[in-house]
Enzyme design. Structure first.
Site, short mmCIF file in Angstrom:
data_model
loop_
_atom_site.label_atom_id
_atom_site.label_comp_id
_atom_site.label_asym_id
_atom_site.label_seq_id
_atom_site.Cartn_x
_atom_site.Cartn_y
_atom_site.Cartn_z
N ASP A 200 10.79 -3.67 -5.72
CA ASP A 200 11.20 -4.65 -6.20
C ASP A 200 12.27 -5.53 -6.29
OD1 ASP A 200 9.75 -3.58 -8.77
OD2 ASP A 200 10.76 -1.83 -8.38
N GLN B 191 10.71 -8.01 -3.28
CA GLN B 191 9.88 -8.72 -4.43
C GLN B 191 10.03 -10.37 -4.27
OE1 GLN B 191 8.12 -7.50 -8.21
NE2 GLN B 191 6.97 -5.23 -7.41
N HIS C 163 5.98 -3.35 -12.56
CA HIS C 163 7.91 -3.88 -13.29
C HIS C 163 8.54 -4.79 -13.83
CE1 HIS C 163 11.55 -2.38 -14.03
NE2 HIS C 163 12.03 -2.24 -12.66
N TYR D 281 1.22 -1.03 0.20
CA TYR D 281 -0.24 -0.03 -0.02
C TYR D 281 0.67 0.86 -0.12
CZ TYR D 281 -3.91 2.28 1.17
OH TYR D 281 -5.80 3.24 1.04
N GLY D 282 1.83 1.12 -0.87
CA GLY D 282 2.64 2.35 -1.12
C GLY D 282 1.89 3.51 -1.97
N SER D 283 3.13 4.01 -2.75
CA SER D 283 3.06 5.08 -4.02
C SER D 283 2.00 3.91 -4.86
CB SER D 283 4.21 5.15 -4.16
OG SER D 283 4.64 5.76 -5.58
N GLN D 284 2.21 3.21 -5.62
CA GLN D 284 1.03 2.22 -6.46
C GLN D 284 0.22 1.84 -5.96
OE1 GLN D 284 1.09 2.98 -9.89
NE2 GLN D 284 2.94 3.98 -9.72
N GLU E 151 19.18 25.78 -11.76
CA GLU E 151 17.93 26.39 -13.14
C GLU E 151 17.90 24.98 -14.15
OE1 GLU E 151 20.30 29.42 -16.12
OE2 GLU E 151 19.97 31.08 -13.51
P1 NAD Z 1 6.66 1.57 -2.59
O1 NAD Z 1 7.99 1.53 -2.15
O2 NAD Z 1 5.71 2.41 -2.09
O3 NAD Z 1 5.87 0.08 -1.60
C1 NAD Z 1 5.34 -0.30 -0.16
C2 NAD Z 1 4.82 -1.00 0.22
O4 NAD Z 1 5.36 -2.00 0.46
C3 NAD Z 1 4.85 -0.79 1.74
O5 NAD Z 1 3.22 -0.86 2.15
C4 NAD Z 1 5.42 -1.87 2.41
O6 NAD Z 1 4.48 -2.05 3.49
C5 NAD Z 1 5.48 -2.33 1.39
N1 NAD Z 1 6.86 -3.44 1.44
C6 NAD Z 1 7.26 -3.36 1.69
N2 NAD Z 1 8.84 -4.21 2.63
C7 NAD Z 1 7.55 -5.06 2.27
C8 NAD Z 1 8.23 -6.70 2.66
N3 NAD Z 1 9.24 -7.04 2.61
N4 NAD Z 1 6.57 -7.81 2.63
C9 NAD Z 1 5.50 -6.82 2.24
N5 NAD Z 1 5.54 -6.14 2.34
C10 NAD Z 1 6.77 -4.51 1.75
O7 NAD Z 1 6.80 1.06 -3.80
P2 NAD Z 1 6.21 1.11 -5.22
O8 NAD Z 1 7.03 2.18 -5.34
O9 NAD Z 1 5.02 1.64 -5.43
O10 NAD Z 1 6.88 0.08 -6.02
C11 NAD Z 1 5.71 -0.66 -6.21
C12 NAD Z 1 6.06 -1.05 -7.97
O11 NAD Z 1 5.42 -0.48 -8.71
C13 NAD Z 1 7.61 -1.69 -7.97
O12 NAD Z 1 7.34 -2.64 -9.21
C14 NAD Z 1 7.34 -0.50 -9.00
O13 NAD Z 1 8.67 -0.42 -10.14
C15 NAD Z 1 6.50 0.56 -9.61
N6 NAD Z 1 6.07 1.53 -10.18
C16 NAD Z 1 6.51 2.17 -9.02
C17 NAD Z 1 5.83 3.17 -9.62
C18 NAD Z 1 6.27 4.23 -9.21
O14 NAD Z 1 5.62 6.00 -9.38
N7 NAD Z 1 6.53 4.70 -7.66
C19 NAD Z 1 5.92 3.79 -11.12
C20 NAD Z 1 5.43 3.07 -12.27
C21 NAD Z 1 5.90 1.55 -11.38
#
Ligand code: NAD
Ligand code: MG
Length: 330
Positions: free
Chosen positions: A83, A86, A108, A25-28, A231
């Site tokens: 990543d 995972q 990804h 439940y992070g960024s994505q 800049e």
């Molecule tokens: P993130 O770093 O925001 O993820 C955080 C989440 O992962 C939290 O809910 C945390 O509790 C959970 N987490 C962390 N370690 C864990 C573990 N060991 N076990 C279980 N849960 C765990 O991730 P994100 O940036 O949202 O990226 C997720 C995927 O989306 C990646 O594959 C990334 O490449 C891809 N992606 C990200 C973006 C972006 O803008 N951030 C854009 C496109 C694709």
């Protein structure tokens, strides 16, 4: 030219009655969980025990379970955790819950393309990757739009993997903007190359090289900082909104002439050759295995490089100068 799908191309019925487990439940994760829920899909969020976001998700009326439980409940399992963790989480907590005909989703391609995760043959493996950060994926959806996304199928056991991907992308709002078809290989290799050669690696070294050149020639570091780092944002914004020619139209003719004649000297044919080598490291998996081993070595090299880079004069000076710009500290 790439194939681009829109809402009319999606068949939402392929997700009817299917439970979608969003792991993380992070960024994505927060954006996917909320957008899909608001689109009427059946979502459960998988979080580790004690995760502070458990209450946040419950508060929104979305189901929460442990990663193991969510993976077992989901017909669709979308992995949205960092990543570099995972592969371990997949092996320990997700793989045991996968059933024949389920679909494993990624945003990804790294772990699939470089075989850090090797899924069983009897599931679909699909990517839906928004080309923007999670908060924007959420905000655009709420405003009735969407963020363009990539869709790719690595494994099509069900025979409807692409339709599952497009239906998911529709729920996310991405199909309102356009969903571009790619492959796990293309997405992963171009992503790594882009961040190494241009966006992160190329850009930071270009800034430091320009700054060092001016400071070594006796110019004041404060002035060099503004010219070579501060800049940059103005120029990148112009390129972002108007393209390279549009940027050139908006800077002075002097700046444009210097750009046109001196730019190719900086990014010389030798630099282009170096870029090919960087791409080769990506394509052969040399970079990927280096990074996987680096993580197993507790990131010894990465931490040493981080420390060394933080000591570059541009960093201390930058802190001081940014504190003079009140709008940067809001
Ligand atoms: P993130 O770093 O925001 O993820 C955080 C989440 O992962 C939290 O809910 C945390 O509790 C959970 N987490 C962390 N370690 C864990 C573990 N060991 N076990 C279980 N849960 C765990 O991730 P994100 O940036 O949202 O990226 C997720 C995927 O989306 C990646 O594959 C990334 O490449 C891809 N992606 C990200 C973006 C972006 O803008 N951030 C854009 C496109 C694709
Ligand atoms: Mg990226």
């Amino acid at each position: 030219m790439a194939k681009i799908y829109y809402e009319k191309d999606a068949k939402p019925e392929v997700l009817e009655g299917q439970k979608i487990a969003i792991i993380g439940y992070g960024s994505q994760g927060h954006a996917h969980a909320q957008n899909l829920t608001d689109s009427g899909l059946d979502v459960v969020v998988g979080l580790r025990e004690g995760d502070p976001d458990i209450e946040t998700v419950k508060g929104l009326g979305i189901a929460v379970a442990t990663v193991e439980e969510a993976a077992a409940m989901g017909d669709i399992v979308m992995i949205l955790i960092p990543d570099d963790v995972q592969a371990r989480v997949y092996r320990d907590s997700i793989r045991p819950g996968l059933k024949s005909g389920n679909a494993l989703f990624f945003a990804h391609g790294f772990n699939i393309h470089y075989s850090q995760i090797v899924p069983p043959d009897d599931i679909d493996v699909i990517m839906v990757a928004p080309k923007g950060p999670g908060p924007m994926v959420r905000q655009m959806f709420v405003e009735g739009g969407g963020v363009p996304s990539l869709v790719a199928v690595y494994q099509d056991y069900s025979g409807m993997a692409l339709d599952r991907g497009l239906a998911y992308a529709k729920g996310l709002g991405a199909a309102r903007a356009g969903v571009i078809e790619t492959t796990f290989k293309e997405e992963t290799e171009t992503d790594l190359f882009g961040e190494q050669a241009v966006l992160c690696g190329g850009c930071s070294e270009l800034i430091k090289a320009g700054f060092d050149t001016l400071v070594e020639a006796g110019y004041q570091p404060e002035i060099a900082y503004f010219e070579c780092l501060h800049e940059l944002k103005l120029i990148v914004d112009l390129i972002h909104y108007h393209g390279i020619s549009g940027m050139r139209q908006r800077v002075s003719d002097t700046a444009e002439y210097g750009d046109l004649t001196r730019g190719p000297e900086v990014i010389s044919p030798e630099v282009r050759e170096v870029m090919k080598g960087i791409l080769d490291d990506v394509q052969t998996g040399r970079f990927a295995s280096e990074w996987v081993l680096e993580n197993q070595a507790n990131r010894a090299t990465m931490e040493a490089l981080r420390r060394r880079e933080a000591e570059h004069p541009i960093e201390e000076l930058g802190k001081q100068l940014r504190s003079m710009m009140s709008w940067l500290n809001e």
